[in-house]
Each structure stands twice: as C-alpha cells, then as structure tokens.
Design a protein around this motif. Structure first.
Motif, PDB file in Angstrom:
ATOM      1  N   LEU A  31       0.835  -1.197   0.000  1.00 29.06           N
ATOM      2  CA  LEU A  31       0.000   0.000   0.000  1.00 29.06           C
ATOM      3  C   LEU A  31       0.870   1.247   0.000  1.00 29.06           C
ATOM      4  CD1 LEU A  31      -2.773   1.357   0.185  1.00 29.06           C
ATOM      5  CD2 LEU A  31      -2.616   1.156   2.676  1.00 29.06           C
ATOM      6  N   ALA A  32       0.790   2.009  -1.092  1.00 25.16           N
ATOM      7  CA  ALA A  32       1.562   3.249  -1.186  1.00 25.16           C
ATOM      8  C   ALA A  32       0.836   4.407  -0.521  1.00 25.16           C
ATOM      9  CB  ALA A  32       1.847   3.585  -2.652  1.00 25.16           C
ATOM     10  N   GLN A  33      -0.508   4.478  -0.698  1.00 17.96           N
ATOM     11  CA  GLN A  33      -1.246   5.612  -0.143  1.00 17.96           C
ATOM     12  C   GLN A  33      -2.754   5.351  -0.176  1.00 17.96           C
ATOM     13  OE1 GLN A  33       0.297   8.222   1.152  1.00 17.96           O
ATOM     14  NE2 GLN A  33      -1.513   9.405   1.703  1.00 17.96           N
ATOM     15  N   LEU A  34      -3.441   5.870   0.830  1.00 23.54           N
ATOM     16  CA  LEU A  34      -4.903   5.938   0.838  1.00 23.54           C
ATOM     17  C   LEU A  34      -5.307   7.389   0.606  1.00 23.54           C
ATOM     18  CD1 LEU A  34      -5.709   3.797   4.027  1.00 23.54           C
ATOM     19  CD2 LEU A  34      -5.914   3.042   1.653  1.00 23.54           C
ATOM     20  N   CYS A  35      -6.255   7.628  -0.293  1.00 22.08           N
ATOM     21  CA  CYS A  35      -6.716   8.990  -0.567  1.00 22.08           C
ATOM     22  C   CYS A  35      -8.238   9.037  -0.479  1.00 22.08           C
ATOM     23  CB  CYS A  35      -6.272   9.437  -1.962  1.00 22.08           C
ATOM     24  SG  CYS A  35      -4.486   9.647  -2.130  1.00 22.08           S
ATOM     25  N   ALA A  36      -8.755  10.082   0.164  1.00 25.51           N
ATOM     26  CA  ALA A  36     -10.193  10.224   0.338  1.00 25.51           C
ATOM     27  C   ALA A  36     -10.854  10.996  -0.798  1.00 25.51           C
ATOM     28  CB  ALA A  36     -10.491  10.910   1.664  1.00 25.51           C
ATOM     29  N   THR A  37     -10.065  11.660  -1.640  1.00 22.88           N
ATOM     30  CA  THR A  37     -10.622  12.418  -2.764  1.00 22.88           C
ATOM     31  C   THR A  37      -9.720  12.263  -3.979  1.00 22.88           C
ATOM     32  OG1 THR A  37      -9.399  14.478  -2.356  1.00 22.88           O
ATOM     33  CG2 THR A  37     -11.478  14.166  -1.143  1.00 22.88           C
ATOM     34  N   PRO A  38     -10.273  12.440  -5.189  1.00 22.78           N
ATOM     35  CA  PRO A  38      -9.448  12.428  -6.388  1.00 22.78           C
ATOM     36  C   PRO A  38      -8.355  13.501  -6.373  1.00 22.78           C
ATOM     37  CG  PRO A  38     -11.745  12.150  -6.974  1.00 22.78           C
ATOM     38  CD  PRO A  38     -11.712  12.488  -5.511  1.00 22.78           C
ATOM     39  N   MET A  39      -8.622  14.651  -5.767  1.00 27.14           N
ATOM     40  CA  MET A  39      -7.616  15.713  -5.739  1.00 27.14           C
ATOM     41  C   MET A  39      -6.416  15.310  -4.884  1.00 27.14           C
ATOM     42  SD  MET A  39      -8.956  17.598  -7.868  1.00 27.14           S
ATOM     43  CE  MET A  39      -7.614  18.791  -7.867  1.00 27.14           C
ATOM     44  N   GLN A  40      -6.672  14.615  -3.776  1.00 24.72           N
ATOM     45  CA  GLN A  40      -5.555  14.091  -2.981  1.00 24.72           C
ATOM     46  C   GLN A  40      -4.743  13.105  -3.802  1.00 24.72           C
ATOM     47  OE1 GLN A  40      -6.961  12.370   0.679  1.00 24.72           O
ATOM     48  NE2 GLN A  40      -7.795  14.295   1.465  1.00 24.72           N
ATOM     49  N   ALA A  41      -5.433  12.274  -4.585  1.00 25.48           N
ATOM     50  CA  ALA A  41      -4.744  11.299  -5.422  1.00 25.48           C
ATOM     51  C   ALA A  41      -3.902  11.983  -6.500  1.00 25.48           C
ATOM     52  CB  ALA A  41      -5.753  10.355  -6.058  1.00 25.48           C
ATOM     53  N   LEU A  42      -4.466  13.048  -7.106  1.00 23.66           N
ATOM     54  CA  LEU A  42      -3.704  13.788  -8.120  1.00 23.66           C
ATOM     55  C   LEU A  42      -2.427  14.366  -7.524  1.00 23.66           C
ATOM     56  CD1 LEU A  42      -6.398  15.744 -10.178  1.00 23.66           C
ATOM     57  CD2 LEU A  42      -4.794  14.015 -11.045  1.00 23.66           C
ATOM     58  N   ASP A  43      -2.549  14.913  -6.332  1.00 26.21           N
ATOM     59  CA  ASP A  43      -1.374  15.478  -5.664  1.00 26.21           C
ATOM     60  C   ASP A  43      -0.333  14.393  -5.387  1.00 26.21           C
ATOM     61  OD1 ASP A  43       0.046  17.646  -4.177  1.00 26.21           O
ATOM     62  OD2 ASP A  43      -0.332  16.300  -2.490  1.00 26.21           O
ATOM     63  N   ARG A  47       3.823  13.425  -7.429  1.00 31.00           N
ATOM     64  CA  ARG A  47       5.121  13.245  -6.764  1.00 31.00           C
ATOM     65  C   ARG A  47       5.577  11.791  -6.671  1.00 31.00           C
ATOM     66  NH1 ARG A  47       3.962  13.875  -1.998  1.00 31.00           N
ATOM     67  NH2 ARG A  47       1.757  14.423  -2.082  1.00 31.00           N
ATOM     68  N   ASN A  48       4.687  10.857  -7.026  1.00 29.39           N
ATOM     69  CA  ASN A  48       4.989   9.437  -6.860  1.00 29.39           C
ATOM     70  C   ASN A  48       4.406   8.639  -8.023  1.00 29.39           C
ATOM     71  OD1 ASN A  48       5.849   9.396  -3.733  1.00 29.39           O
ATOM     72  ND2 ASN A  48       4.011  10.669  -3.944  1.00 29.39           N
ATOM     73  N   SER A  49       4.935   7.459  -8.237  1.00 31.33           N
ATOM     74  CA  SER A  49       4.370   6.553  -9.233  1.00 31.33           C
ATOM     75  C   SER A  49       3.853   5.307  -8.532  1.00 31.33           C
ATOM     76  CB  SER A  49       5.415   6.164 -10.286  1.00 31.33           C
ATOM     77  OG  SER A  49       6.493   5.472  -9.680  1.00 31.33           O
ATOM     78  N   VAL A  50       2.783   4.745  -9.057  1.00 25.74           N
ATOM     79  CA  VAL A  50       2.220   3.514  -8.508  1.00 25.74           C
ATOM     80  C   VAL A  50       1.965   2.552  -9.663  1.00 25.74           C
ATOM     81  CG1 VAL A  50       1.169   4.657  -6.529  1.00 25.74           C
ATOM     82  CG2 VAL A  50      -0.162   4.357  -8.628  1.00 25.74           C
ATOM     83  N   ASP A  51       1.730   1.288  -9.318  1.00 24.17           N
ATOM     84  CA  ASP A  51       1.497   0.255 -10.326  1.00 24.17           C
ATOM     85  C   ASP A  51       0.022  -0.016 -10.559  1.00 24.17           C
ATOM     86  OD1 ASP A  51       4.334  -0.386 -10.643  1.00 24.17           O
ATOM     87  OD2 ASP A  51       4.176  -1.204  -8.616  1.00 24.17           O
ATOM     88  N   VAL A  52      -0.787   0.132  -9.502  1.00 24.29           N
ATOM     89  CA  VAL A  52      -2.218  -0.138  -9.636  1.00 24.29           C
ATOM     90  C   VAL A  52      -3.014   0.871  -8.814  1.00 24.29           C
ATOM     91  CG1 VAL A  52      -2.172  -1.854  -7.767  1.00 24.29           C
ATOM     92  CG2 VAL A  52      -4.039  -1.893  -9.411  1.00 24.29           C
ATOM     93  N   LEU A  53      -4.138   1.274  -9.373  1.00 26.63           N
ATOM     94  CA  LEU A  53      -5.032   2.239  -8.736  1.00 26.63           C
ATOM     95  C   LEU A  53      -6.364   1.561  -8.450  1.00 26.63           C
ATOM     96  CD1 LEU A  53      -5.945   5.168  -8.026  1.00 26.63           C
ATOM     97  CD2 LEU A  53      -6.430   5.481 -10.466  1.00 26.63           C
ATOM     98  N   PHE A  54      -6.739   1.496  -7.173  1.00 29.41           N
ATOM     99  CA  PHE A  54      -8.065   1.033  -6.770  1.00 29.41           C
ATOM    100  C   PHE A  54      -8.944   2.277  -6.652  1.00 29.41           C
ATOM    101  CE2 PHE A  54      -5.141  -2.184  -5.261  1.00 29.41           C
ATOM    102  CZ  PHE A  54      -5.770  -3.379  -5.614  1.00 29.41           C
TER     103      PHE A  54
END
Length: 236
Positions: A31-43, A47-54
């Motif tokens: 788990l790289a990050q939990l985000c409560a909104t799309p804007m948090q995810a965009l931010d 700054r980071n790359s991930v392999d899969v987005l739930f």
C-alpha cells in the motif's frame, strides 16, 4: 521481492480500511497511499508513481471515471463501486477489473492476480531477455556469530520456523534469525517463489509437482492454497 505499489481512492472511510486490510493480506502488494478524494490522489501521483489504482466511482465533485480520464499515463486500474451500471463505461477505459461492494476477499484476490499477470508481463518486456539468466549471484546471511555467503544456485528451498528460517542446500542447512518476507526481498523474483507461508523454493530445483506438494531433492514441500495459482503461473 519487488512488490506492486497500490493507491486507493475512496471517499468512504470504511471502504479505505477494508482495502487496506485486503492489500496487507496479499504478499505481492504494498500500500503506497490511501486517498479520500481524487484531488488528494492527483497530488500524490504528481510526486509518486504507482502500479495499480483502486478507484471508487461515486465520489463528490469529480467521480472516479472523470478522474481516470484526466490521467495522461494511468497505472493499471481496478474500479470499486456499489453501482453495477457503470461497468460498460469502465471497461471502455481499459480497466483491469470491476469490483462490486461489498467486495469479498476471494473476488479481490482474483482481481489483483490479473494485475500481477499484466504487471509481470510489462516488467519482462522492459527488462528484456537478460531477466531469465541462470543464477550467478549470492547473498550474505548472518548465522550465529558468523556471516555466511550463500551462492544462489546452491539454494534448494527456504523453510520458515517459529523464531528463525533455515536455508536448505545440498551441502548444508544454514539457520538465521530473519523472516521469510525479508529474505524474499533479497532473492531474484524470477528464480524464487513463495509457495506456502513457511516455504520459499528455487524454481529451477523443482523435480515434480503433484496435487498439493512440490518435490525438491527428495523432499516433499506443501503448496499453500493461497499461493497455488501464482506457482502454476510461474511454471507455465
């Protein structure tokens, strides 16, 4: 073992907690990050790359499908939603899977195994044919008061005990106070595979596979149900 980096986006706290727990149960996910909104995810993605987005679909402001369309180079995507009517639109965006809430763990596992297969294929194309070269490396293991060099090609399998692990070669058995997970991170992922909560094996040393066991150097090693599908994919 290099793990698949996961980002979860959902406006429901309970849904985030469920996804966090599911990810922690799967050995090849991180788990790289939990985000409560799309804007948090965009931010975070800036700054980071991930392999899969739930990604949840129904969220206030910007919904999941709209958010996905804003990404220039999106990672692999698994949509998570309570609404089946978005499925057609979702698959037009080339998502890996579409999970309906509440998400049973076996359904979650099937989805992330699809991700693992696509992720592995992508890495293999990037790494090229050298990825499959025979083992010629080594690791250093602290065993008692000594630090021991072990050639990777000598390892048959690794067994996890309660308070230590045992590395089996044809010549010896080396014990060290470590975890299977930490040792797995030191081993080439294309040459070693975890087949049970207590066993890692060298793929090249498999003599036969029968039902729920692997035979290596006349030793029968159990295959855990959770790890079976990954093993079969690796040898196919």
């Amino acid at each position: 073992m290099t793990k698949i980096q996961c980002l979860v986006v959902d406006d429901e706290r309970l849904a985030l907690e469920v996804m966090e727990a599911n990810i922690e149960r799967v050995p090849f996910l991180h788990l790289a990050q939990l985000c409560a909104t799309p804007m948090q995810a965009l931010d975070f993605l800036s700054r980071n790359s991930v392999d899969v987005l739930f990604l949840d679909i129904e969220m206030p402001g910007l919904n999941g499908l709209q958010f996905l369309q804003t990404l220039k180079n999106p990672p692999l995507v698994i949509l998570t939603t309570a609404y089946p009517q978005f499925a057609v639109d979702a698959f037009e965006l080339n998502v890996v899977d579409y999970l309906l809430k509440p998400i049973p763990f076996n359904r979650f596992l099937a989805a992330v195994q699809k991700v693992q297969a696509q992720w592995s294929e992508t890495r293999l194309r990037k790494d090229g044919p050298n990825e499959a070269k025979p083992l010629d490396g080594h690791i250093f293991i602290k065993s008692g008061s000594k630090t021991v060099r072990i050639d990777l090609q000598e390892i048959l399998f690794i067994e996890g005990k309660k308070e230590y692990i045992m590395i089996h070669t044809r010549q010896s058995q080396i014990t060290t106070q470590a975890s299977l997970s930490s040792l797995m991170e030191k081993l080439p992922a294309n040459q070693f595979v975890r087949i049970h909560r207590s066993f890692i094996i060298a793929l090249a040393k498999i003599e036969s596979i029968e039902r729920n066991r692997v035979l290596i150097d006349k030793t029968e090693i159990p295959i855990g149900e959770f790890y079976r599908e990954d093993l079969l994919k690796r040898i196919s």
